[in-house]
Design a protein around this motif. Structure first.
Motif, mmCIF file in Angstrom:
data_model
loop_
_atom_site.group_PDB
_atom_site.id
_atom_site.type_symbol
_atom_site.label_atom_id
_atom_site.label_comp_id
_atom_site.label_asym_id
_atom_site.label_seq_id
_atom_site.Cartn_x
_atom_site.Cartn_y
_atom_site.Cartn_z
ATOM 1 N N THR A 137 0.579 -1.297 -0.152
ATOM 2 C CA THR A 137 0.079 0.006 -0.130
ATOM 3 C C THR A 137 0.729 1.221 -0.054
ATOM 4 O OG1 THR A 137 -0.257 0.206 2.192
ATOM 5 C CG2 THR A 137 -1.822 -1.096 1.250
ATOM 6 N N ARG A 138 2.268 1.046 -0.077
ATOM 7 C CA ARG A 138 3.143 2.447 0.077
ATOM 8 C C ARG A 138 3.145 3.015 -1.243
ATOM 9 N NH1 ARG A 138 6.450 4.063 3.882
ATOM 10 N NH2 ARG A 138 5.994 1.995 5.081
ATOM 11 N N SER A 139 2.439 3.836 -1.682
ATOM 12 C CA SER A 139 2.272 4.648 -3.003
ATOM 13 C C SER A 139 3.729 5.277 -3.135
ATOM 14 C CB SER A 139 1.445 5.665 -2.970
ATOM 15 O OG SER A 139 0.214 5.507 -2.645
ATOM 16 N N ALA A 140 4.506 5.853 -2.447
ATOM 17 C CA ALA A 140 5.794 6.328 -2.897
ATOM 18 C C ALA A 140 6.833 5.426 -3.219
ATOM 19 C CB ALA A 140 6.415 7.202 -1.609
ATOM 20 N N ALA A 141 6.751 4.079 -2.544
ATOM 21 C CA ALA A 141 7.511 2.925 -3.174
ATOM 22 C C ALA A 141 7.132 2.491 -4.555
ATOM 23 C CB ALA A 141 7.401 2.084 -1.980
ATOM 24 N N TRP A 142 6.102 2.489 -4.826
ATOM 25 C CA TRP A 142 5.567 2.062 -6.027
ATOM 26 C C TRP A 142 6.160 2.942 -7.049
ATOM 27 C CZ3 TRP A 142 3.960 -2.695 -7.595
ATOM 28 C CH2 TRP A 142 3.176 -3.191 -6.698
ATOM 29 N N ILE A 143 5.847 4.565 -6.875
ATOM 30 C CA ILE A 143 6.373 5.693 -7.531
ATOM 31 C C ILE A 143 7.878 5.558 -7.879
ATOM 32 C CG2 ILE A 143 6.609 8.066 -7.812
ATOM 33 C CD1 ILE A 143 3.731 6.799 -8.381
ATOM 34 N N ASN A 144 8.597 5.230 -6.603
ATOM 35 C CA ASN A 144 10.238 5.269 -6.704
ATOM 36 C C ASN A 144 10.570 4.096 -7.460
ATOM 37 O OD1 ASN A 144 10.305 6.082 -3.086
ATOM 38 N ND2 ASN A 144 10.200 7.392 -4.913
ATOM 39 N N TYR A 179 -3.324 -0.065 -5.804
ATOM 40 C CA TYR A 179 -2.816 0.692 -4.659
ATOM 41 C C TYR A 179 -2.426 2.008 -4.529
ATOM 42 C CZ TYR A 179 -1.628 -4.272 -3.736
ATOM 43 O OH TYR A 179 -1.738 -5.608 -3.551
ATOM 44 N N ILE A 180 -2.452 2.775 -5.417
ATOM 45 C CA ILE A 180 -2.146 4.229 -5.684
ATOM 46 C C ILE A 180 -3.635 4.753 -5.622
ATOM 47 C CG2 ILE A 180 -1.254 6.123 -6.923
ATOM 48 C CD1 ILE A 180 0.961 4.053 -7.532
ATOM 49 N N THR A 181 -3.976 5.366 -4.679
ATOM 50 C CA THR A 181 -5.262 6.208 -4.559
ATOM 51 C C THR A 181 -5.385 7.638 -4.457
ATOM 52 O OG1 THR A 181 -5.383 6.010 -2.316
ATOM 53 C CG2 THR A 181 -6.513 4.191 -3.383
ATOM 54 N N ASP A 182 -4.242 8.311 -3.934
ATOM 55 C CA ASP A 182 -4.208 9.938 -4.102
ATOM 56 C C ASP A 182 -3.736 10.307 -5.398
ATOM 57 O OD1 ASP A 182 -3.113 12.278 -2.408
ATOM 58 O OD2 ASP A 182 -1.518 11.961 -3.992
ATOM 59 N N LEU A 183 -4.716 11.448 -5.807
ATOM 60 C CA LEU A 183 -4.692 11.965 -7.151
ATOM 61 C C LEU A 183 -3.139 12.433 -7.734
ATOM 62 C CD1 LEU A 183 -7.977 14.240 -7.308
ATOM 63 C CD2 LEU A 183 -7.403 11.865 -8.465
ATOM 64 N N ASP A 184 -2.562 12.967 -6.585
ATOM 65 C CA ASP A 184 -1.034 13.400 -7.104
ATOM 66 C C ASP A 184 -0.201 12.094 -7.473
ATOM 67 O OD1 ASP A 184 -1.754 15.883 -6.325
ATOM 68 O OD2 ASP A 184 -0.510 16.114 -5.016
ATOM 69 N N PHE A 185 -0.251 11.224 -6.638
ATOM 70 C CA PHE A 185 0.563 9.807 -7.119
ATOM 71 C C PHE A 185 -0.213 9.141 -8.270
ATOM 72 C CE2 PHE A 185 1.894 9.606 -2.511
ATOM 73 C CZ PHE A 185 3.387 9.713 -2.941
ATOM 74 N N ARG A 186 -1.289 9.222 -8.507
ATOM 75 C CA ARG A 186 -1.933 8.506 -9.631
ATOM 76 C C ARG A 186 -1.595 9.298 -10.999
ATOM 77 N NH1 ARG A 186 -8.366 7.145 -8.956
ATOM 78 N NH2 ARG A 186 -7.855 5.224 -7.421
ATOM 79 N N LEU A 187 -1.278 10.797 -10.890
ATOM 80 C CA LEU A 187 -0.627 11.394 -11.837
ATOM 81 C C LEU A 187 0.703 11.174 -12.255
ATOM 82 C CD1 LEU A 187 -0.970 13.672 -14.043
ATOM 83 C CD2 LEU A 187 -0.400 15.356 -12.152
ATOM 84 N N ILE A 188 1.494 10.914 -11.189
ATOM 85 C CA ILE A 188 2.659 10.597 -11.567
ATOM 86 C C ILE A 188 2.971 9.108 -11.809
ATOM 87 C CG2 ILE A 188 5.042 10.166 -10.243
ATOM 88 C CD1 ILE A 188 4.103 12.552 -8.270
ATOM 89 N N ARG A 189 2.193 8.179 -11.487
ATOM 90 C CA ARG A 189 2.071 6.771 -11.817
ATOM 91 C C ARG A 189 1.743 6.890 -13.529
ATOM 92 N NH1 ARG A 189 -2.079 3.454 -13.238
ATOM 93 N NH2 ARG A 189 -1.521 1.377 -13.279
ATOM 94 N N ALA A 190 0.614 7.703 -13.849
ATOM 95 C CA ALA A 190 0.292 7.607 -15.117
ATOM 96 C C ALA A 190 1.374 8.245 -16.020
ATOM 97 C CB ALA A 190 -0.860 8.498 -15.354
#
Length: 190
Positions: free
Chosen positions: A70-77, A101-112
């Motif tokens: 569930t750690r969004s930052a680790a997925w992004i990193n 696992y990524i629900t925060d809009l900022d992290f969703r944008l970076i993930r995309a």
């Protein structure tokens, strides 16, 4: 120097991993300190001469996610490092695996952004669902929220290397869509 400080922090975090190997945060922080050390030492992690360190970073983030997905930052990193090291297939797999696992809009944008980069650089087509967050103009992001400079430099390097010019052109389109989300008032979104 900053590189020494990050190196010392990585050593301390390695010891924390040894003492508490089930703690996902320790693995995530170890990867982060190693990335920071390489970036400070060489200007960007893609210039780091030690492939073993890059593999260690990837393992650290991967282990963190095995222990706490569930750690969004680790997925992004992890996704960022895989893109920067041109491991497109692994980056695409990470992009797909991280979706729920990524629900925060900022992290969703970076993930995309990172996922779309991996897809186009691998030569794959983008689907509407991939572009969704990039097309959502309501998502605003401070340019300081995400360490964007290294990806920007990486795309310029690919262009200079003449790596698949049509792919790089598509990657730059994705980059521009991402940059369109940067706000002129960064202090409101930090």
């Amino acid at each position: 120097s900053d590189a020494f400080a990050f190196g010392k922090a990585a050593e301390d975090m390695q010891r924390a991993v040894e003492l508490d190997p089930d703690n996902a945060t320790n693995h995530w922080k170890l990867g982060g300190y190693l990335v920071s050390r390489e970036a400070v030492s060489y200007g960007c992690i893609t210039e780091a001469p030690n492939i073993e360190t890059l593999e260690r970073i990837i393992r650290s983030y991967g282990t963190s996610l095995e222990k706490d997905p569930t750690r969004s930052a680790a997925w992004i990193n992890l996704l960022e490092v895989l893109v920067l090291t041109e491991q497109w297939d692994d980056a695409i797999a990470c992009y797909g695996s991280s979706r729920s696992y990524i629900t925060d809009l900022d992290f969703r944008l970076i993930r995309a952004f990172l996922g779309c980069l991996a897809l186009v650089l691998a030569g794959d087509k983008l689907l509407d669902e991939d572009l969704g967050p990039l097309e959502n103009d309501d998502i605003r992001l401070s340019p300081y929220t995400y360490r964007f400079d290294e990806i920007d430099t990486f795309l310029k390097t690919l262009d200079a290397r003449r790596f698949g010019p049509p792919r790089v052109a598509k990657a730059n389109e994705v980059r521009n869509r991402f940059v369109d989300h940067f706000t002129a008032e960064p202090w409101r979104y930090c």
